[in-house]
Design an enzyme around this catalytic site. Sequence first.
Site, PDB file in Angstrom:
ATOM      1  N   CYS A   2      -2.173  15.472  30.237  1.00  0.00           N
ATOM      2  CA  CYS A   2      -1.275  16.544  30.649  1.00  0.00           C
ATOM      3  C   CYS A   2      -0.248  15.980  31.636  1.00  0.00           C
ATOM      4  O   CYS A   2      -0.598  15.259  32.560  1.00  0.00           O
ATOM      5  CB  CYS A   2      -1.961  17.732  31.309  1.00  0.00           C
ATOM      6  SG  CYS A   2      -3.068  18.607  30.209  1.00  0.00           S
ATOM      7  N   ARG A  27       1.372  11.448  28.299  1.00  0.00           N
ATOM      8  CA  ARG A  27       0.143  11.957  28.910  1.00  0.00           C
ATOM      9  C   ARG A  27      -0.476  13.100  28.113  1.00  0.00           C
ATOM     10  O   ARG A  27      -1.548  13.603  28.456  1.00  0.00           O
ATOM     11  CB  ARG A  27       0.431  12.456  30.333  1.00  0.00           C
ATOM     12  CG  ARG A  27       1.029  11.406  31.226  1.00  0.00           C
ATOM     13  CD  ARG A  27       1.289  11.979  32.598  1.00  0.00           C
ATOM     14  NE  ARG A  27       0.056  12.338  33.245  1.00  0.00           N
ATOM     15  CZ  ARG A  27      -0.633  11.549  34.053  1.00  0.00           C
ATOM     16  NH1 ARG A  27      -0.196  10.347  34.306  1.00  0.00           N
ATOM     17  NH2 ARG A  27      -1.758  11.954  34.598  1.00  0.00           N
ATOM     18  N   TRP A  77      -2.435  18.168  26.928  1.00  0.00           N
ATOM     19  CA  TRP A  77      -3.486  17.559  26.112  1.00  0.00           C
ATOM     20  C   TRP A  77      -4.637  18.552  26.173  1.00  0.00           C
ATOM     21  O   TRP A  77      -5.235  18.761  27.217  1.00  0.00           O
ATOM     22  CB  TRP A  77      -3.902  16.198  26.685  1.00  0.00           C
ATOM     23  CG  TRP A  77      -4.886  15.483  25.836  1.00  0.00           C
ATOM     24  CD1 TRP A  77      -4.628  14.700  24.738  1.00  0.00           C
ATOM     25  CD2 TRP A  77      -6.316  15.454  26.007  1.00  0.00           C
ATOM     26  NE1 TRP A  77      -5.798  14.214  24.226  1.00  0.00           N
ATOM     27  CE2 TRP A  77      -6.851  14.652  24.973  1.00  0.00           C
ATOM     28  CE3 TRP A  77      -7.198  16.033  26.918  1.00  0.00           C
ATOM     29  CZ2 TRP A  77      -8.209  14.412  24.828  1.00  0.00           C
ATOM     30  CZ3 TRP A  77      -8.549  15.793  26.774  1.00  0.00           C
ATOM     31  CH2 TRP A  77      -9.049  14.996  25.743  1.00  0.00           C
ATOM     32  N   ASN A 103      -3.335  20.433  35.185  1.00  0.00           N
ATOM     33  CA  ASN A 103      -3.919  19.272  34.522  1.00  0.00           C
ATOM     34  C   ASN A 103      -5.332  19.137  35.071  1.00  0.00           C
ATOM     35  O   ASN A 103      -5.508  18.999  36.270  1.00  0.00           O
ATOM     36  CB  ASN A 103      -3.080  18.024  34.857  1.00  0.00           C
ATOM     37  CG  ASN A 103      -3.745  16.738  34.420  1.00  0.00           C
ATOM     38  OD1 ASN A 103      -4.626  16.736  33.561  1.00  0.00           O
ATOM     39  ND2 ASN A 103      -3.319  15.622  34.999  1.00  0.00           N
ATOM     40  N   GLY A 104      -6.340  19.213  34.194  1.00  0.00           N
ATOM     41  CA  GLY A 104      -7.721  19.103  34.657  1.00  0.00           C
ATOM     42  C   GLY A 104      -8.596  20.119  33.953  1.00  0.00           C
ATOM     43  O   GLY A 104      -8.209  20.666  32.914  1.00  0.00           O
ATOM     44  N   GLU A 486     -11.534  -5.347  20.864  1.00  0.00           N
ATOM     45  CA  GLU A 486     -10.214  -4.819  21.209  1.00  0.00           C
ATOM     46  C   GLU A 486      -9.336  -4.699  19.959  1.00  0.00           C
ATOM     47  O   GLU A 486      -8.614  -3.709  19.799  1.00  0.00           O
ATOM     48  CB  GLU A 486      -9.575  -5.722  22.272  1.00  0.00           C
ATOM     49  CG  GLU A 486      -8.175  -5.357  22.696  1.00  0.00           C
ATOM     50  CD  GLU A 486      -8.015  -3.939  23.257  1.00  0.00           C
ATOM     51  OE1 GLU A 486      -9.019  -3.252  23.473  1.00  0.00           O
ATOM     52  OE2 GLU A 486      -6.865  -3.523  23.445  1.00  0.00           O
ATOM     53  N   LYS A 490      -7.682  -1.161  18.726  1.00  0.00           N
ATOM     54  CA  LYS A 490      -6.233  -0.986  18.526  1.00  0.00           C
ATOM     55  C   LYS A 490      -5.967  -0.412  17.140  1.00  0.00           C
ATOM     56  O   LYS A 490      -5.174   0.499  16.976  1.00  0.00           O
ATOM     57  CB  LYS A 490      -5.475  -2.318  18.652  1.00  0.00           C
ATOM     58  CG  LYS A 490      -5.289  -2.869  20.024  1.00  0.00           C
ATOM     59  CD  LYS A 490      -4.336  -2.127  20.913  1.00  0.00           C
ATOM     60  CE  LYS A 490      -4.983  -1.037  21.688  1.00  0.00           C
ATOM     61  NZ  LYS A 490      -5.685  -1.277  22.884  1.00  0.00           N
ATOM     62  N   GLU A 493      -7.147   3.359  16.792  1.00  0.00           N
ATOM     63  CA  GLU A 493      -6.456   4.403  17.555  1.00  0.00           C
ATOM     64  C   GLU A 493      -5.041   4.676  17.077  1.00  0.00           C
ATOM     65  O   GLU A 493      -4.566   5.802  17.180  1.00  0.00           O
ATOM     66  CB  GLU A 493      -6.517   4.161  19.067  1.00  0.00           C
ATOM     67  CG  GLU A 493      -5.806   2.959  19.581  1.00  0.00           C
ATOM     68  CD  GLU A 493      -6.012   2.761  21.068  1.00  0.00           C
ATOM     69  OE1 GLU A 493      -6.294   3.717  21.795  1.00  0.00           O
ATOM     70  OE2 GLU A 493      -5.879   1.605  21.512  1.00  0.00           O
ATOM     71  N   HIS A 509     -27.316  -8.895  10.632  1.00  0.00           N
ATOM     72  CA  HIS A 509     -28.388  -7.979  11.013  1.00  0.00           C
ATOM     73  C   HIS A 509     -28.055  -6.534  10.663  1.00  0.00           C
ATOM     74  O   HIS A 509     -28.653  -5.614  11.203  1.00  0.00           O
ATOM     75  CB  HIS A 509     -28.683  -8.108  12.511  1.00  0.00           C
ATOM     76  CG  HIS A 509     -29.131  -9.488  12.889  1.00  0.00           C
ATOM     77  ND1 HIS A 509     -30.371  -9.981  12.561  1.00  0.00           N
ATOM     78  CD2 HIS A 509     -28.467 -10.483  13.525  1.00  0.00           C
ATOM     79  CE1 HIS A 509     -30.473 -11.229  13.010  1.00  0.00           C
ATOM     80  NE2 HIS A 509     -29.323 -11.562  13.589  1.00  0.00           N
ATOM     81  N   LYS A 608      -2.483   9.084  27.318  1.00  0.00           N
ATOM     82  CA  LYS A 608      -2.695   8.003  28.272  1.00  0.00           C
ATOM     83  C   LYS A 608      -3.224   8.590  29.568  1.00  0.00           C
ATOM     84  O   LYS A 608      -2.914   9.729  29.894  1.00  0.00           O
ATOM     85  CB  LYS A 608      -1.368   7.291  28.518  1.00  0.00           C
ATOM     86  CG  LYS A 608      -1.562   5.882  28.985  1.00  0.00           C
ATOM     87  CD  LYS A 608      -0.416   5.008  28.637  1.00  0.00           C
ATOM     88  CE  LYS A 608      -0.682   3.584  29.059  1.00  0.00           C
ATOM     89  NZ  LYS A 608      -1.482   2.860  28.060  1.00  0.00           N
TER      90      LYS A 608
HETATM   91  C1  F6R Z   1      -6.830   2.052  24.481  1.00  0.00           C
HETATM   92  C2  F6R Z   1      -6.628   2.650  25.772  1.00  0.00           C
HETATM   93  C3  F6R Z   1      -7.787   3.302  26.440  1.00  0.00           C
HETATM   94  C4  F6R Z   1      -7.779   2.947  27.939  1.00  0.00           C
HETATM   95  C5  F6R Z   1      -8.887   3.726  28.673  1.00  0.00           C
HETATM   96  C6  F6R Z   1      -8.954   3.345  30.126  1.00  0.00           C
HETATM   97  O1  F6R Z   1      -5.669   1.477  23.979  1.00  0.00           O
HETATM   98  O2  F6R Z   1      -5.546   2.647  26.297  1.00  0.00           O
HETATM   99  O3  F6R Z   1      -8.986   2.939  25.843  1.00  0.00           O
HETATM  100  O4  F6R Z   1      -7.969   1.576  28.065  1.00  0.00           O
HETATM  101  O5  F6R Z   1      -8.647   5.100  28.557  1.00  0.00           O
HETATM  102  O6  F6R Z   1      -7.746   3.607  30.773  1.00  0.00           O
HETATM  103  P1  F6R Z   1      -7.399   2.952  32.161  1.00  0.00           P
HETATM  104  O7  F6R Z   1      -7.303   1.488  31.951  1.00  0.00           O
HETATM  105  O8  F6R Z   1      -6.096   3.569  32.554  1.00  0.00           O
HETATM  106  O9  F6R Z   1      -8.505   3.302  33.102  1.00  0.00           O
END
Ligand code: F6R
Length: 613
Positions: A2, A27, A77, A103-104, A486, A490, A493, A509, A608
């Site tokens: 948010c 966000r 969000w 937000n929350g 990782e 990527k 997502e 396994h 994010k």
């Molecule tokens: C994946 C991604 C998320 C963040 C996770 C932690 O591409 O961006 O998995 O890595 O939400 O976020 P931070 O690093 O901001 O604590």
Amino acid sequence: MCGIIGYVGRKKALPIILDGLQRLEYRGYDSAGVALVNGGSLEVFKKAGKVSELVSLIGDSGGPPSGATLGIGHTRWATHGEPNDQNAHPHWDCGKEIALIHNGIIENYSSLKRKLEADGHSIRTVTDTEVLVHLIEEMVKHSDDLFTAVRKALLEVEGAYGILVVSTREPDKIIAARKGSPLVIGVGKDEHLIASDASALVDHTRHVVYMEDGEVVCLTAGSFLTKTVHDEEIIKEVEEITFSLAQIEKGGFEHFMLKEIHEQPESIRNSLRGRLQAGQGTAKLGGLEPVLDRVLNARRIIITACGTSWHAALAGKYMLEQLARIPVEVDYASEFRYRNPIVNPDDVVFLISQSGETADTLAALREAKAKGATVVGIVNVVGSTIARETDAGVYIHAGPEIGVASTKAFTSQIAVLSLITLLLARHRGLSMEQGRILAADLASIPSKVTDVLRSSAHIRSIAEEFKHVSNFLYLGRGSNFPTALEGALKLKEISYIHAEGYPAAEMKHGPIALIDEDMPVVFVVPKDAIYDKVVSNMQEVRARKGRIIAIANEDDTDIGELAEYVIRVPRTYNYFGPIVNSIPLQLLAYHMAVARHCDVDQPRNLAKSVTVE
Ligand code: F6R
């Protein structure tokens, strides 16, 4: 998650708010809305979908009749209630005099709702947020002003919030409060702004004030007054924004993610700058100095984080244990917090977070601190909550990361972990000669990343070939197991293809049952000590007709016989390898997402900075 923005000043509020919402859209992008206070009336526009939908709605309606100079805006969000027009913020009270964005999560919203409904309030949506605006309406009846009413209401609330509240009865004020969700005040000339992060403010001012949990602020054009929820006044420090406007724009790239992938030679260089001491074969980290003795004598290091940052943590474990010989445990922050972990005062807990606001990581920090451990942050966003609450810390200096899928923060996190490892290892017996070799390797990484970025067109052609598949497997061993994890994250997502990362040898396994001629398998297979073992794992996949894409070193002349596609990477010291080897995996995910017409920068359901638990 948010995005929140508010403006009070002499200019028209609407364009400033819409522009801010566009910057904050990463966000959350389920719905968006604005409320403008124009003397005695409240003008509200809200719409499901992205900010562009809201802009069209306002345009189609002929725009707001007023030139209001005070307003608030929100990009959502969704948590409680589906992302439709009605559930979009702002929400308002029964009399449509008070509007609120949030937000929350208000955890005790159902009991508050029952009480408010019994008192005659008519609550229209299923959101937790609307309950809060009715609670404030109730408090206004027994308070001198809105500031007091908001503070009183918050005393009854459990949960997390960053809120902005406006009222037609006090049309020159925005009241803001924070507990768990970030808010930054922008201080201008005859104007104040407030937003979830500084990216929405930098167009207007470089002077900011970071709000802390438990604080409530009253903003007018010419003043801001901060108090605790319990009515104690607080004097706040004005700080300077450390990044530029150019850093938060796309700079000619089609997507933020692509821009950030290509920024990595520079962002990694920035992480190392002034810290790597090649001549002495060590690193100097001013932020770690206050706790260096405690780290060196730690019984163990616990690294806790979420998502991509957790993968960086795992890469850190491999290098710290191998070189500094300190036991390291890696834990998901969300698990760490709720299992009453055994943490002692002689443990050191590292928290890794790009945003510095992730709710789970913040909760883990507080848990570790409460148990007496030393807490150290490895954070990107300067001034963020995790950075401020830790005992010491090292900023990764990757610069603002806007793309929802983290890329440059990941490589900078590992670069900083490499510096920490080098520093600790030298204190714990690594020779200067060996230190110099490692430092030289680290220093060479930015130019190696530049080399890998040249493979983008080749990787795009591989993505075209595989864009219709439904599953992917990513395999790596040792320090490249985190690289595989990782790479898989990527891909899933941003392209919505199911992908799993596994230690290569674990495949036999279980996951080997998945291999057939339709299963692409990405092997991260640099020429290291376990190269031959990984090649055996490749043979096992090949024998079952799996389609192999190999991330292999430039001088590996044999790999082409086993792999259908090879993406070349320069040789890098084993434990620093994930920095270089993850670049082609970021590009593969990016090109796959573009080939599948996915929204790269705003993937579905994600946002994010995850500020809810
Ligand atoms: C994946 C991604 C998320 C963040 C996770 C932690 O591409 O961006 O998995 O890595 O939400 O976020 P931070 O690093 O901001 O604590």
